[in-house]
Design a protein around this motif. Sequence first.
Motif, PDB file in Angstrom:
ATOM      1  N   ARG B  46     -12.448  17.494 -11.153  1.00  0.00           N
ATOM      2  CA  ARG B  46     -12.832  18.843 -11.590  1.00  0.00           C
ATOM      3  C   ARG B  46     -11.621  19.435 -12.293  1.00  0.00           C
ATOM      4  NH1 ARG B  46     -13.491  21.507  -6.804  1.00  0.00           N
ATOM      5  NH2 ARG B  46     -15.551  20.703  -6.398  1.00  0.00           N
ATOM      6  N   PRO B  47     -11.790  19.850 -13.527  1.00  0.00           N
ATOM      7  CA  PRO B  47     -10.609  20.315 -14.266  1.00  0.00           C
ATOM      8  C   PRO B  47      -9.955  21.508 -13.578  1.00  0.00           C
ATOM      9  CG  PRO B  47     -12.630  20.901 -15.422  1.00  0.00           C
ATOM     10  CD  PRO B  47     -13.009  19.970 -14.312  1.00  0.00           C
ATOM     11  N   ASN B  48      -8.680  21.591 -13.684  1.00  0.00           N
ATOM     12  CA  ASN B  48      -7.936  22.698 -13.106  1.00  0.00           C
ATOM     13  C   ASN B  48      -8.023  23.892 -14.047  1.00  0.00           C
ATOM     14  OD1 ASN B  48      -5.773  24.537 -12.800  1.00  0.00           O
ATOM     15  ND2 ASN B  48      -4.822  23.092 -11.393  1.00  0.00           N
ATOM     16  N   SER B  49      -8.707  24.893 -13.572  1.00  0.00           N
ATOM     17  CA  SER B  49      -8.986  26.017 -14.469  1.00  0.00           C
ATOM     18  C   SER B  49      -7.728  26.750 -14.896  1.00  0.00           C
ATOM     19  CB  SER B  49      -9.940  26.992 -13.798  1.00  0.00           C
ATOM     20  OG  SER B  49      -9.326  27.519 -12.651  1.00  0.00           O
ATOM     21  N   MET B  50      -6.736  26.748 -14.038  1.00  0.00           N
ATOM     22  CA  MET B  50      -5.518  27.465 -14.405  1.00  0.00           C
ATOM     23  C   MET B  50      -4.792  26.757 -15.536  1.00  0.00           C
ATOM     24  SD  MET B  50      -4.289  28.545 -10.622  1.00  0.00           S
ATOM     25  CE  MET B  50      -4.006  26.843 -10.156  1.00  0.00           C
ATOM     26  N   ALA B  51      -4.769  25.445 -15.428  1.00  0.00           N
ATOM     27  CA  ALA B  51      -4.118  24.686 -16.498  1.00  0.00           C
ATOM     28  C   ALA B  51      -4.894  24.858 -17.801  1.00  0.00           C
ATOM     29  CB  ALA B  51      -4.039  23.214 -16.118  1.00  0.00           C
ATOM     30  N   SER B  53      -6.661  27.357 -18.648  1.00  0.00           N
ATOM     31  CA  SER B  53      -6.413  28.695 -19.151  1.00  0.00           C
ATOM     32  C   SER B  53      -5.067  28.784 -19.846  1.00  0.00           C
ATOM     33  CB  SER B  53      -6.437  29.705 -18.005  1.00  0.00           C
ATOM     34  OG  SER B  53      -7.680  29.691 -17.370  1.00  0.00           O
ATOM     35  N   LEU B  54      -4.072  28.237 -19.176  1.00  0.00           N
ATOM     36  CA  LEU B  54      -2.732  28.326 -19.740  1.00  0.00           C
ATOM     37  C   LEU B  54      -2.672  27.658 -21.101  1.00  0.00           C
ATOM     38  CD1 LEU B  54       0.062  29.321 -19.230  1.00  0.00           C
ATOM     39  CD2 LEU B  54       0.629  27.125 -18.218  1.00  0.00           C
ATOM     40  N   ARG B  57      -5.104  29.449 -23.617  1.00  0.00           N
ATOM     41  CA  ARG B  57      -4.873  30.893 -23.723  1.00  0.00           C
ATOM     42  C   ARG B  57      -6.173  31.649 -23.560  1.00  0.00           C
ATOM     43  NH1 ARG B  57      -1.058  32.399 -26.047  1.00  0.00           N
ATOM     44  NH2 ARG B  57       0.854  31.215 -26.306  1.00  0.00           N
ATOM     45  N   ARG B  58      -6.909  31.279 -22.584  1.00  0.00           N
ATOM     46  CA  ARG B  58      -8.171  31.942 -22.317  1.00  0.00           C
ATOM     47  C   ARG B  58      -8.524  31.691 -20.867  1.00  0.00           C
ATOM     48  NH1 ARG B  58     -13.287  31.182 -26.132  1.00  0.00           N
ATOM     49  NH2 ARG B  58     -12.097  32.644 -27.350  1.00  0.00           N
ATOM     50  N   SER B  59      -8.796  32.745 -20.128  1.00  0.00           N
ATOM     51  CA  SER B  59      -8.956  32.552 -18.684  1.00  0.00           C
ATOM     52  C   SER B  59     -10.410  32.420 -18.254  1.00  0.00           C
ATOM     53  CB  SER B  59      -8.330  33.723 -17.940  1.00  0.00           C
ATOM     54  OG  SER B  59      -9.107  34.886 -18.150  1.00  0.00           O
ATOM     55  N   GLY B  89     -20.806  30.868 -17.524  1.00  0.00           N
ATOM     56  CA  GLY B  89     -19.637  30.170 -17.008  1.00  0.00           C
ATOM     57  C   GLY B  89     -18.386  31.020 -16.898  1.00  0.00           C
ATOM     58  N   LYS B  90     -18.560  32.326 -16.896  1.00  0.00           N
ATOM     59  CA  LYS B  90     -17.391  33.195 -16.804  1.00  0.00           C
ATOM     60  C   LYS B  90     -17.204  33.710 -15.383  1.00  0.00           C
ATOM     61  CE  LYS B  90     -17.398  32.695 -21.192  1.00  0.00           C
ATOM     62  NZ  LYS B  90     -16.695  31.497 -21.690  1.00  0.00           N
ATOM     63  N   ARG B  91     -15.967  33.800 -14.994  1.00  0.00           N
ATOM     64  CA  ARG B  91     -15.644  34.391 -13.712  1.00  0.00           C
ATOM     65  C   ARG B  91     -15.680  35.904 -13.828  1.00  0.00           C
ATOM     66  NH1 ARG B  91     -13.069  29.820 -13.343  1.00  0.00           N
ATOM     67  NH2 ARG B  91     -11.579  30.217 -15.012  1.00  0.00           N
TER      68      ARG B  91
END
Lengths: 332, 332
Positions: B46-51, B53-54, B57-59, B89-91
């Motif tokens: 499962r992809p790491n969402s923080m990575a 995002s970083l 450049r989109r969270s 798919g947005k938090r």
Amino acid sequence: MATIYEVSKLAGVSLATVSRVMNDSGKVTPKTRDKVLAAIAELGYRPNSMAQSLASRRSNSVGILIPELHGPFFGVMLSSVEKELRDAGKRVIITAGHSDEAKEKDCIEFLLGSSCDALILHVYSVPHEYLIELSKGPVPIIILNNYVPELSDKCIVLDNEHGGYIATKALLEHGHEELAYISGPSWKTDSFKRLSGHKRALKEYGLEVNENLIAEGTFEEASGRLAMEHLLSLDIPFTAVVCANDEMAAGAMDVARKHGLRVPDDISVIGYDNVSFTRYLHPKLSSIGCRISEMGQVAARCVLKNAYGQTDLEIQNTFKPRLVLRDSVKSR
Amino acid sequence: MATIYEVSKLAGVSLATVSRVMNDSGKVTPKTRDKVLAAIAELGYRPNSMAQSLASRRSNSVGILIPELHGPFFGVMLSSVEKELRDAGKRVIITAGHSDEAKEKDCIEFLLGSSCDALILHVYSVPHEYLIELSKGPVPIIILNNYVPELSDKCIVLDNEHGGYIATKALLEHGHEELAYISGPSWKTDSFKRLSGHKRALKEYGLEVNENLIAEGTFEEASGRLAMEHLLSLDIPFTAVVCANDEMAAGAMDVARKHGLRVPDDISVIGYDNVSFTRYLHPKLSSIGCRISEMGQVAARCVLKNAYGQTDLEIQNTFKPRLVLRDSVKSR
DNA sequence: CTGTTAGCGCCTTCAC
DNA sequence: GTGAAGGCGCTAACAG
């Protein structure tokens, strides 16, 4: 957006030092700290939370799954969870599972994929095994209002059985001996437990449980109306009704009124949850108070303790509901 | 937790290729795509969402600020926003500002610091200049229920003036000519607008506005009671009351009843918001429906459009409330 | 007490 | 169509 690098340059220190003053970890001379602070202010620097998360392997966000976002019950719960957690600087990511197994699992997957540091789950439909499996994973979980024996220390529950018991007992103590009951869906643990409490109280008072006087609803107002219509059509006398939640009680009261019955003179009614609108009803509905916001607060503290290592937090795992007597119950 | 690197090794391809199939950007041979998919499945990757995002450049998270998490109004709104956004798919990161300027700003800072891609703001206390300034920043904002002329295309509002107007007009059309009004806090735009609409309707019917018959409450039930007590103590006759929200209307109805007045026979009452409990009241409260969930949905779509470049989404900026007539209004 | 140096896991040009 | 390589902005050892 300024980066930590620019701050360090402007302050004439290294990256690490800036990081230190930001997280006040490690020792920093007041003098250099001030320089850094000044630089931060000058640049209007704000740390990039995603980078922080990636580097520290911690997202500072906790996932919350509840059945619905609307409705009086969950709003209050959310409110207290959010407050407690945000005061601690944690983000709160909220999803709604709609009491559907697939959706609930979907939400959990979603939250896990959002790299939450912990999960607060208020689920109905997901099987216990799933939760047990989940709890073996790296993300700490807290389970609300759903007792999983194997995970007892992670569960924060309301003693629903006791609630059903005291609701019924209140009526019995007011001299009622013929009681009807409007239940929630029997597959929901909450419903089942409340009903058990009801039966226990009856037995304790030496009364028979008449299964005919137990009608099943869906926790929605309309179902309370239907249930009440049904009960009244039975021609079995009863002088009071215990309802498994306030919405159904509201419906039941209205139907009783339509049938020419006065509440509480002809029939007493008691609800459950002590949701905010109970006091807007006429007569004001007696109910069972659930300490919802306390539970939310405790859930939040659990997370702070389990996922963020905050100690010295006392955790109470089970809450006793309390009786809230208003105008819808009258002695016989 | 498996990383993209392990997947690439297992699939015998490069990092970049895995990334491509994940985001289906760029061309990938069906054959290699399948290999990658298989590897992903095997590792439960499962992809790491923080990575993500970083790097991108989109969270993929949008911040929401509302006055309160509980209460019937905001729950419904949240509910529709969350659904719409999560389907995309947005938090959704939610905070409560409690109608306090400092807290609201604090929340906004917090959300900005959470690197949200967009903000949905339902604020009362923050000054317009602040919002205008904010809108110049890199994060798109949507403003709910608060019209800022300079930011008109970012505002989604309910026409409160019109609501006050139709509520009053409904009463006038039922033959009432002596109307009282229970207002919300006069510093809230909502309150002010609703009251304006009330006055406009009166004037349109050639009636004088009697300022004495306008009482100010706080939008809370207790304040509705106080206001009604006050109005009744005035000894100025009136046959109907317009209330600026449903909670206050509930309080007012109860006070009227306590004074021996029957609703709607002696006095008609109309609320505002058409919140869920209106139909639990007795008599069922007439109200002004606010299309809350539609507004939430539109807000979410605005975000999808402005922050995530989804096109072909029609945006309606202003909503007309509608009259919901129930049992608390009777012809004179 | 402060600076240096590696990554964290992924996306994204750029060559091939 | 696919791979190599350079960051994204920050934290966390490890030296000094």
